[in-house]
Design a protein around this motif. Structure first.
Motif, PDB file in Angstrom:
ATOM      1  N   GLU A 147       0.727  -1.141  -0.092  1.00 52.47           N
ATOM      2  CA  GLU A 147      -0.038   0.189   0.013  1.00 52.47           C
ATOM      3  C   GLU A 147       0.871   1.334  -0.062  1.00 52.47           C
ATOM      4  OE1 GLU A 147      -3.508   2.140   2.728  1.00 52.47           O
ATOM      5  OE2 GLU A 147      -3.093   0.048   2.948  1.00 52.47           O
ATOM      6  N   GLY A 148       0.506   2.400  -0.614  1.00 48.09           N
ATOM      7  CA  GLY A 148       1.275   3.770  -0.985  1.00 48.09           C
ATOM      8  C   GLY A 148       0.139   4.568  -0.867  1.00 48.09           C
ATOM      9  N   GLU A 149       0.747   5.822  -0.887  1.00 44.36           N
ATOM     10  CA  GLU A 149      -0.281   6.984  -0.821  1.00 44.36           C
ATOM     11  C   GLU A 149       0.581   8.154  -1.458  1.00 44.36           C
ATOM     12  OE1 GLU A 149      -1.522   7.990   3.035  1.00 44.36           O
ATOM     13  OE2 GLU A 149       0.377   8.920   3.619  1.00 44.36           O
ATOM     14  N   THR A 150      -0.363   8.849  -2.401  1.00 45.95           N
ATOM     15  CA  THR A 150       0.136  10.199  -2.892  1.00 45.95           C
ATOM     16  C   THR A 150       0.701  11.059  -2.118  1.00 45.95           C
ATOM     17  OG1 THR A 150      -2.028  11.181  -2.977  1.00 45.95           O
ATOM     18  CG2 THR A 150      -1.220   9.957  -5.043  1.00 45.95           C
ATOM     19  N   SER A 151       1.728  11.896  -2.331  1.00 46.58           N
ATOM     20  CA  SER A 151       2.390  12.659  -1.174  1.00 46.58           C
ATOM     21  C   SER A 151       2.013  14.221  -1.715  1.00 46.58           C
ATOM     22  CB  SER A 151       3.973  12.774  -1.432  1.00 46.58           C
ATOM     23  OG  SER A 151       4.225  11.277  -0.907  1.00 46.58           O
TER      24      SER A 151
END
Length: 674
Positions: A507-511
């Motif tokens: 899982e990742g997320e935009t910065s």
């Protein structure tokens, strides 16, 4: 036979000129005098532009009726605190026995302006005196003597002088008119909101634009909504070594162009990533076929040399010191003959300097941290071909070439202030790097396939250090891999089968955008408001930026002093204050173009055109007067107090303590009025 008068910008520089001239001089009050020469100095600016009330007493009281203030002829006066030295210099300029004046102020627009103001105020008879301009790149004895020997007639710098006068007039007219205009129009609105006695809204051509960059970035961060995404990653094995591959929905994928994708390498929802894993896991044993293997060498060339902006950025990143402090340190190094002129925009050397560069390198053989590398460069003779490389380009130099070590003055380095040794080493490492070959990496790009889906892997390992051994560990942060893994991957070919140990979801997320730090802001100012991380790309788009190498640090310092922005000294991160955001909003609704980096840069470009002789000072002043007049009339015709209240409220939500203080104060004020 008449005497030659040498005028430097500072007493310390005057001393260096006196030493280089090798004449016996007696110390007088504010100057040195010998049989044939006199050496004197300014102490920075001796003359400045007069305030409006000098033109007419009516301007002393700020009034909207008196705006815009656009004098036909500008007035100047001696700065009271340095009037004694001014009288000394003025008297020497007009002495009957002085027939030649050598202008030795800093070789740049501001240095030119410092002298021209003194000459103008002193009423020097230009017909009876020869005037020569000494233009040097360092304060070594050889360079000073070269500068004197090759000094050109001062008239050859008249266009540069015109640009300097115009820059001062521009800052003066915009500052005087717009600061008074917005303070009178909206200062009370700001004060009432913050519950302060009064507020002066300070506006500047460059300063306000930089404030806008900081505020806009902060608001972008606030408005940013993080978006989660889910990547599918395979772990494969080869030769006892494990490595990962990342799924991408490329041509042939069941997900090509699918709306469930965030980007080609991730899903918007975890459930879709899980479904992909389940589908791929149906085939057992789980294996991946090598679709393609690409092996190539990748070279990384030494970076270009330091100009002031690049040096300030690096010092902010490495030493966590402000651009203002970096400029102070490198100016000290320059005055002690250790480095060349610091206020430069160029990142290359001139052809003439390249021919003599061996003496700079030889000097570094006595500098312990770099002695080994300097000796190696001399032994191999790698410096001999430097003029045929990208590090030498006369067309990319306006006033001065890049900042490099002179190879002299090393004896005083240990006695200089804090950070001097670190900054000098940084400059020396960057300088010697250009005489070394590129760093060479072995790069492997691997595409594997499970069913119809492709997974991508890339690996890079440093094979030849090249310049990185000189540049230091901070320059060698590229991702590298276990050589044993690289060796195992070398045996792969198209069609090879690899066991897949597992498929998993990461899982990742935009910065959000990054806040500016003091160094990255200097770079963004240099590139007309664009924060460009890649140094090669910065060079390609480089043009006239916001402000100049000599003024950018001072602009940041002034914004911090005005409490419009805050600087975290440990991280060098810049953030706006509530007051700063409110000033931004006032300017945004009234003179929005002042916040436009491209427009601000275009003014700077115009000054460059004047210095080059492409446009006349009269053309520039006509444009400037029209800008000030039209924007002033526009503000006078509008009343935007109501609109400001709502935008102030929007900003204040992020400063609860300040907002509470303001609300409390306003309530007390209201109750007290009953």
């Amino acid at each position: 036979m008449g005497k030659s008068l040498f005028i430097a910008e500072k007493p310390s520089v005057a001393q260096e000129f006196a030493k280089a001239l090798k004449v016996n001089t007696a110390r007088k009050d504010g100057f040195l005098e010998g049989e044939s020469v006199i050496v004197t100095w300014c102490v920075g600016h001796l003359v400045t532009m007069s305030y409006p009330e000098v033109y007419d007493e009516k301007y002393k009281k700020w009034s909207l009726a008196a705006l815009p203030f656009l004098p036909e002829k500008f007035l100047y006066e001696v700065i009271p605190g340095v009037s004694k030295q001014y009288k000394t210099v003025s008297g020497l300029l007009n002495r009957a026995d002085v027939d030649t004046i050598y202008v030795c102020t800093d070789s740049g627009r501001e240095g030119e302006y410092i002298y021209r103001l003194v000459e103008q105020q002193a009423g020097v008879d230009k017909k009876s005196k020869k005037r020569r301009r000494v233009w040097i790149d360092s304060q070594t004895e050889e360079e000073i003597l070269r500068g004197i020997e090759t000094a050109k007639d001062l008239s050859e710098y008249d266009n540069l002088s015109e640009a300097a006068y115009l820059r001062a007039k521009e800052d003066y007219l915009m500052g005087i008119n717009f600061s008074r205009l917005l303070t009178l129009k909206y200062g009370n609105t700001v004060s009432n909101y913050l519950n302060t006695k009064y507020t002066v809204i300070s506006v500047g051509r460059v300063m306000t634009c930089v404030l806008g960059m900081v505020v806009r970035r902060e608001r972008e961060i606030r408005q940013f909504v993080k978006t989660p995404f889910y990547r599918v990653v395979s772990t494969m094995e080869q030769g006892g070594k494990e490595f990962e591959g990342e799924f991408r929905a490329v041509a042939g994928s069941a997900y090509e162009g699918s709306p469930v994708l965030y980007k080609e390498n991730g899903f918007k929802e975890k459930v879709h990533a899980q479904k992909l894993i389940e589908r791929l896991s149906e085939s057992q044993p789980l294996q991946a076929a090598v679709n393609s293997v690409e092996r190539k060498k990748e070279k990384k060339n030494p970076p270009l040399l330091f100009n002031l902006a690049e040096l300030q950025n690096e010092c902010s990143r490495i030493f966590k010191i402000s651009p203002d402090e970096t400029l102070r340190v490198v100016q000290e190094l320059y005055e002690k003959k250790l480095v060349t002129y610091p206020r430069t925009d160029a990142r290359v050397l001139s052809t003439a300097v390249a021919k003599e560069i061996a003496k700079n390198i030889r000097g570094l053989c006595s500098y312990a941290p770099m002695a080994q590398f300097a000796s190696e460069v001399l032994e191999t003779g790698s410096y001999k071909g430097i003029s045929r490389t990208r590090y030498v380009n006369d067309k990319q130099i306006t006033d001065h070439y890049a900042i490099i070590p002179t190879g002299q003055g090393l004896g005083v380095l240990s006695r200089l202030g804090t950070n001097a040794a670190g900054v000098y080493e940084l400059i020396a490492r960057r300088f010697l790097s250009i005489f070394y070959p590129a760093a060479v990496y072995q790069k492997i790009s691997l595409v594997t396939q499970i069913g119809t889906e492709k997974f991508f892997s890339s690996f890079k390992v440093l094979e030849e250090q090249g310049y990185l051994k000189v540049a230091g560990t901070k320059a060698a942060k590229d991702e590298t891999y276990d050589p044993a893994l690289i060796g195992a991957l070398h045996t792969l070919k198209k069609g090879s089968i690899l066991p897949v140990k597992k498929l998993e979801i990461k899982e990742g997320e935009t910065s959000p955008p990054k806040r500016y730090n003091s160094g990255s802001m200097i770079l963004a100012m240099e590139n007309a408001g664009q924060l460009i991380e890649d140094e090669e790309l910065r060079e390609q788009i480089k043009g006239s930026g916001i402000g100049t190498s000599a003024t950018r640090a001072e602009i940041l310092k002034k914004l911090i002093a005005n409490k419009y922005i805050a600087l975290n000294k440990k991280t060098q991160i810049l953030t706006p204050t509530l007051l700063g955001e409110m000033i931004f909003d006032v300017v945004s609704v009234s003179i929005r173009s002042l916040l436009n980096p491209e427009l601000t840069a275009s003014w700077e470009k115009g000054l460059t055109y004047v210095a080059e002789g492409s446009i006349t000072p009269e053309e520039y002043m006509t444009k400037l007067n029209h800008f000030v007049k039209s924007r002033t009339e526009n503000v006078l015709g509008n009343n935007l107090h109501y609109e400001l209240r709502s935008v102030f409220d929007a900003a204040a939500k992020f400063y609860p303590q300040k907002a509470a203080e303001g609300r409390s104060g306003r309530k007390i004020k209201k109750d007290g009025g009953k």
